[in-house]
Write an enzyme that holds these catalytic residues in place. Structure first.
Site, PDB file in Angstrom:
ATOM      1  N   LYS A  53       0.841  -1.211   0.000  1.00  0.00           N
ATOM      2  CA  LYS A  53       0.000   0.000   0.000  1.00  0.00           C
ATOM      3  C   LYS A  53       0.874   1.258   0.000  1.00  0.00           C
ATOM      4  O   LYS A  53       0.698   2.145  -0.837  1.00  0.00           O
ATOM      5  CB  LYS A  53      -0.903   0.011   1.246  1.00  0.00           C
ATOM      6  CG  LYS A  53      -1.593   1.330   1.486  1.00  0.00           C
ATOM      7  CD  LYS A  53      -2.469   1.320   2.712  1.00  0.00           C
ATOM      8  CE  LYS A  53      -1.787   1.648   4.010  1.00  0.00           C
ATOM      9  NZ  LYS A  53      -1.486   3.064   4.247  1.00  0.00           N
ATOM     10  N   ASN A  54       1.816   1.322   0.934  1.00  0.00           N
ATOM     11  CA  ASN A  54       2.577   2.567   1.078  1.00  0.00           C
ATOM     12  C   ASN A  54       3.503   2.830  -0.110  1.00  0.00           C
ATOM     13  O   ASN A  54       3.776   3.983  -0.436  1.00  0.00           O
ATOM     14  CB  ASN A  54       3.367   2.555   2.388  1.00  0.00           C
ATOM     15  CG  ASN A  54       2.449   2.748   3.595  1.00  0.00           C
ATOM     16  OD1 ASN A  54       1.263   3.052   3.439  1.00  0.00           O
ATOM     17  ND2 ASN A  54       2.987   2.553   4.789  1.00  0.00           N
ATOM     18  N   CYS A  82      -4.551  13.164  12.568  1.00  0.00           N
ATOM     19  CA  CYS A  82      -5.339  11.947  12.419  1.00  0.00           C
ATOM     20  C   CYS A  82      -5.324  11.239  13.760  1.00  0.00           C
ATOM     21  O   CYS A  82      -4.658  11.687  14.696  1.00  0.00           O
ATOM     22  CB  CYS A  82      -4.823  11.060  11.305  1.00  0.00           C
ATOM     23  SG  CYS A  82      -3.257  10.307  11.662  1.00  0.00           S
ATOM     24  N   ARG A 115       0.708  14.618  13.184  1.00  0.00           N
ATOM     25  CA  ARG A 115       1.242  14.372  11.839  1.00  0.00           C
ATOM     26  C   ARG A 115       1.278  15.616  10.959  1.00  0.00           C
ATOM     27  O   ARG A 115       0.571  15.707   9.946  1.00  0.00           O
ATOM     28  CB  ARG A 115       0.464  13.250  11.154  1.00  0.00           C
ATOM     29  CG  ARG A 115       0.563  11.944  11.906  1.00  0.00           C
ATOM     30  CD  ARG A 115      -0.165  10.831  11.205  1.00  0.00           C
ATOM     31  NE  ARG A 115       0.633  10.218  10.178  1.00  0.00           N
ATOM     32  CZ  ARG A 115       0.218   9.171   9.465  1.00  0.00           C
ATOM     33  NH1 ARG A 115      -0.969   8.660   9.677  1.00  0.00           N
ATOM     34  NH2 ARG A 115       0.981   8.636   8.547  1.00  0.00           N
ATOM     35  N   ASP A 144       4.134   0.524  12.262  1.00  0.00           N
ATOM     36  CA  ASP A 144       2.930  -0.056  11.653  1.00  0.00           C
ATOM     37  C   ASP A 144       2.707  -1.518  12.056  1.00  0.00           C
ATOM     38  O   ASP A 144       1.711  -2.119  11.657  1.00  0.00           O
ATOM     39  CB  ASP A 144       3.002   0.052  10.122  1.00  0.00           C
ATOM     40  CG  ASP A 144       2.758   1.473   9.636  1.00  0.00           C
ATOM     41  OD1 ASP A 144       2.383   2.326  10.449  1.00  0.00           O
ATOM     42  OD2 ASP A 144       2.949   1.729   8.426  1.00  0.00           O
ATOM     43  N   ARG A 150      -8.770   0.083   4.353  1.00  0.00           N
ATOM     44  CA  ARG A 150      -7.763   1.013   3.838  1.00  0.00           C
ATOM     45  C   ARG A 150      -6.465   0.279   3.500  1.00  0.00           C
ATOM     46  O   ARG A 150      -5.740   0.708   2.607  1.00  0.00           O
ATOM     47  CB  ARG A 150      -7.443   2.086   4.886  1.00  0.00           C
ATOM     48  CG  ARG A 150      -8.611   2.989   5.204  1.00  0.00           C
ATOM     49  CD  ARG A 150      -8.177   4.094   6.098  1.00  0.00           C
ATOM     50  NE  ARG A 150      -7.062   4.833   5.471  1.00  0.00           N
ATOM     51  CZ  ARG A 150      -6.428   5.827   6.036  1.00  0.00           C
ATOM     52  NH1 ARG A 150      -6.748   6.227   7.232  1.00  0.00           N
ATOM     53  NH2 ARG A 150      -5.443   6.431   5.400  1.00  0.00           N
TER      54      ARG A 150
HETATM   55  C1  UD1 Z   1       4.455   6.775   6.483  1.00  0.00           C
HETATM   56  C2  UD1 Z   1       3.532   5.592   6.267  1.00  0.00           C
HETATM   57  C3  UD1 Z   1       2.893   5.168   7.591  1.00  0.00           C
HETATM   58  C4  UD1 Z   1       3.970   4.906   8.638  1.00  0.00           C
HETATM   59  C5  UD1 Z   1       4.919   6.113   8.752  1.00  0.00           C
HETATM   60  C6  UD1 Z   1       6.095   5.840   9.676  1.00  0.00           C
HETATM   61  C7  UD1 Z   1       2.739   5.979   4.021  1.00  0.00           C
HETATM   62  C8  UD1 Z   1       1.595   6.308   3.126  1.00  0.00           C
HETATM   63  N1  UD1 Z   1       2.494   5.990   5.326  1.00  0.00           N
HETATM   64  O1  UD1 Z   1       3.658   7.852   6.940  1.00  0.00           O
HETATM   65  O2  UD1 Z   1       2.144   3.986   7.363  1.00  0.00           O
HETATM   66  O3  UD1 Z   1       3.356   4.699   9.891  1.00  0.00           O
HETATM   67  O4  UD1 Z   1       5.460   6.434   7.449  1.00  0.00           O
HETATM   68  O5  UD1 Z   1       6.779   4.704   9.261  1.00  0.00           O
HETATM   69  O6  UD1 Z   1       3.817   5.658   3.551  1.00  0.00           O
HETATM   70  N2  UD1 Z   1       6.545  14.466  10.721  1.00  0.00           N
HETATM   71  C9  UD1 Z   1       6.593  15.798  11.019  1.00  0.00           C
HETATM   72  N3  UD1 Z   1       6.508  16.697   9.989  1.00  0.00           N
HETATM   73  C10 UD1 Z   1       6.386  16.303   8.680  1.00  0.00           C
HETATM   74  C11 UD1 Z   1       6.353  14.927   8.383  1.00  0.00           C
HETATM   75  C12 UD1 Z   1       6.433  14.031   9.426  1.00  0.00           C
HETATM   76  O7  UD1 Z   1       6.703  16.188  12.179  1.00  0.00           O
HETATM   77  O8  UD1 Z   1       6.326  17.182   7.796  1.00  0.00           O
HETATM   78  C13 UD1 Z   1       6.621  13.471  11.810  1.00  0.00           C
HETATM   79  C14 UD1 Z   1       5.337  12.628  11.922  1.00  0.00           C
HETATM   80  O9  UD1 Z   1       4.328  13.263  12.681  1.00  0.00           O
HETATM   81  C15 UD1 Z   1       5.869  11.383  12.589  1.00  0.00           C
HETATM   82  C16 UD1 Z   1       7.285  11.248  11.991  1.00  0.00           C
HETATM   83  O10 UD1 Z   1       7.623  12.534  11.493  1.00  0.00           O
HETATM   84  O11 UD1 Z   1       5.960  11.567  13.977  1.00  0.00           O
HETATM   85  C17 UD1 Z   1       7.399  10.242  10.860  1.00  0.00           C
HETATM   86  O12 UD1 Z   1       6.365  10.485   9.930  1.00  0.00           O
HETATM   87  P1  UD1 Z   1       6.501  10.128   8.383  1.00  0.00           P
HETATM   88  O13 UD1 Z   1       7.650   9.209   8.180  1.00  0.00           O
HETATM   89  O14 UD1 Z   1       6.458  11.378   7.594  1.00  0.00           O
HETATM   90  O15 UD1 Z   1       5.156   9.323   8.162  1.00  0.00           O
HETATM   91  P2  UD1 Z   1       4.232   9.339   6.899  1.00  0.00           P
HETATM   92  O16 UD1 Z   1       5.042   9.519   5.657  1.00  0.00           O
HETATM   93  O17 UD1 Z   1       3.072  10.246   7.137  1.00  0.00           O
END
Ligand code: UD1
Length: 421
Positions: free
Chosen positions: A22-23, A118, A123, A308, A400
């Site tokens: 999915k990701n 969420c 996030r 996850d 999802r």
């Molecule tokens: C992706 C995965 C999700 C997984 C997560 C962590 C997808 C679609 N989703 O989510 O399933 O749980 O990686 O492995 O691939 N953060 C910030 N600012 C930002 C971006 C992130 O503070 O601009 C923080 C987030 O809140 C979190 C951490 O960084 O605490 C890691 O998040 P991130 O790796 O960005 O997760 P996603 O890409 O949203």
């Protein structure tokens, strides 16, 4: 609303095919925006999140077609007629933010709704935005939308991500592929899904080096071409089903599972007593015959233990012979499954980012409610091992990220049924 009924207590035996990730697919689909030619993804999973991304791309003017029971998705962004990613779509799925980088890179402008928080945490998307600003984009936040513009196009950048972010790495690698000059991105996410995206971009004619390492170098090109790419296996679905025989007993072969995607998880699973045997075609997991040993885990970015899989591992540890601790380091509110598991007789104590799990002899089936994607499958895993019936509501969370859960598990002898109302 649909419900899933699980009659627990049956030992499992059989084979589960692992779907495409999915990701990975959610990052690959927006890459189609970078070229006028079609991007075809094979081994795509059939999930509601993938449908949401299809809907989003279609709303921007892409043609999106499915073949072979939705296993193949073809996306043609010949012309982009709309630059606004509407709130109504973005709010359903945070990965919608991944259209921002590609839109800006190709069209020099984009308006994308802020995804907001969420259930599992705030996030934010500040890292995505900060990196795009470093590439020369002018950003304005108003009325819940990100208004982005790069009149002269995005320029290459030497940029260090302040936190390892999967989404921000994907967004900026895509943006840099069409930027003017050579970029160096540091502190990148190492997740296999990023490597998969980089492989696909290179297949489209991009010049990306170092995907899957912390430093990614991208030489911008003026245009990209069409390509056909096979989506990698879903390591989270893999880990989830590896836990099924570990908690319910028996053995399951996970066809298409690759151990290198899931080493840290497999190590911990072995420590709990399960047997994990890897082969070229997949992974065989046998439940422990001597009970489940407690373990301590701490979620980390790849190659560490994935956040996850934290909820699913917690379900297993509720039945261990001792006390386990789980530290959640990625998201601040990712223990919502704990009270639901406690309703089934588990003994879980949550204190901030740490959950302490005191193993019990048995779980009892109960009505439980899914609160997010991974929490929902953890309740099904618990239901497989529980005495009596577990009834899971709000199963749309499950849709999802897991396809055909009921048939995949019932083919292995589980008593699990979906009731549609
Ligand atoms: C992706 C995965 C999700 C997984 C997560 C962590 C997808 C679609 N989703 O989510 O399933 O749980 O990686 O492995 O691939 N953060 C910030 N600012 C930002 C971006 C992130 O503070 O601009 C923080 C987030 O809140 C979190 C951490 O960084 O605490 C890691 O998040 P991130 O790796 O960005 O997760 P996603 O890409 O949203």
């Amino acid at each position: 609303m649909d419900r899933i009924l699980v009659e627990g207590g049956l030992s499992l035996s059989g084979e589960i095919p692992i779907s495409g990730a999915k990701n990975a697919c959610l990052a690959l689909m927006p890459a189609a925006l970078l070229t006028q030619a079609p991007l075809t993804l094979t081994n795509a999973p059939f999930l509601s999140d993938i449908n949401t991304m299809r809907e989003l791309l279609a709303s921007l003017g892409c043609e999106v077609a499915s073949l072979q029971n939705n296993r193949i998705i073809a996306i043609a962004a010949e012309s982009i007629s709309n630059h606004v990613a509407e709130y109504d779509i973005v709010r359903k799925m945070r990965a919608s933010i991944l259209v921002l980088g590609p839109l800006l890179a190709r069209e020099k402008k984009a308006v994308v709704s802020l995804p907001g928080g969420c259930a599992i945490g705030a996030r934010p998307v500040d890292i995505h935005l900060n990196a795009l600003e470093a590439m020369g984009a002018k950003l304005e936040l108003k009325e819940g939308y990100i208004f982005a513009e790069a009149k002269k196009g995005l320029k290459a950048v030497d940029y260090t991500f302040s936190t390892v972010s999967v989404g921000a790495t994907a967004n900026i690698v895509m943006a840099a592929s069409l930027a003017d000059g050579s970029s160096v991105l540091r502190n990148c996410a190492l997740e296999p899904e990023i490597q998969d995206l980089c492989d696909c971009l290179n297949g489209m004619g991009a010049k990306v080096k170092g995907g899957g390492t912390s430093i990614i170098e991208i030489e911008g090109v003026s245009e990209l071409s069409g390509h056909t790419h096979s989506v990698i296996a879903d390591r989270i679905e893999l880990g989830t089903y590896m836990l099924a025989p570990a908690i319910a007993g028996g053995e399951i072969f996970l066809r298409g599972g690759r151990i290198e995607l899931i080493e840290s998880f497999a190590k911990i699973l072995r420590e709990t007593g399960a047997e994990v045997i890897s082969s070229e075609d997949g992974i065989l997991v046998k439940g422990s015959k001597n009970g489940i040993a407690p373990v301590n885990i701490s979620t980390q970015p790849f190659p560490g233990f994935p956040t996850d899989l934290q909820a699913q591992m917690m379900a297993l540890l509720t039945l261990s012979k001792g006390i386990s601790t789980l530290n959640e380091n990625i998201f601040e509110n990712r223990f919502m499954h704990a009270p639901e598991l406690n309703r089934m007789g588990a003994k879980i104590f949550v204190d901030g980012g740490t959950a302490t799990v005191e193993g019990v002899n048995a779980l009892k089936g109960a009505p439980v409610m899914a609160t997010d994607l991974r929490a929902s499958i953890s309740l099904i895993l618990a239901g497989l091992a529980a005495q009596g019936q577990t009834i899971l509501t709000r199963v749309y969370h499950l849709d999802r990220g897991y396809e055909n859960v009921c048939s995949k598990l019932s083919n292995c002898g589980a008593d699990i049924t979906r009731i549609s109302t």
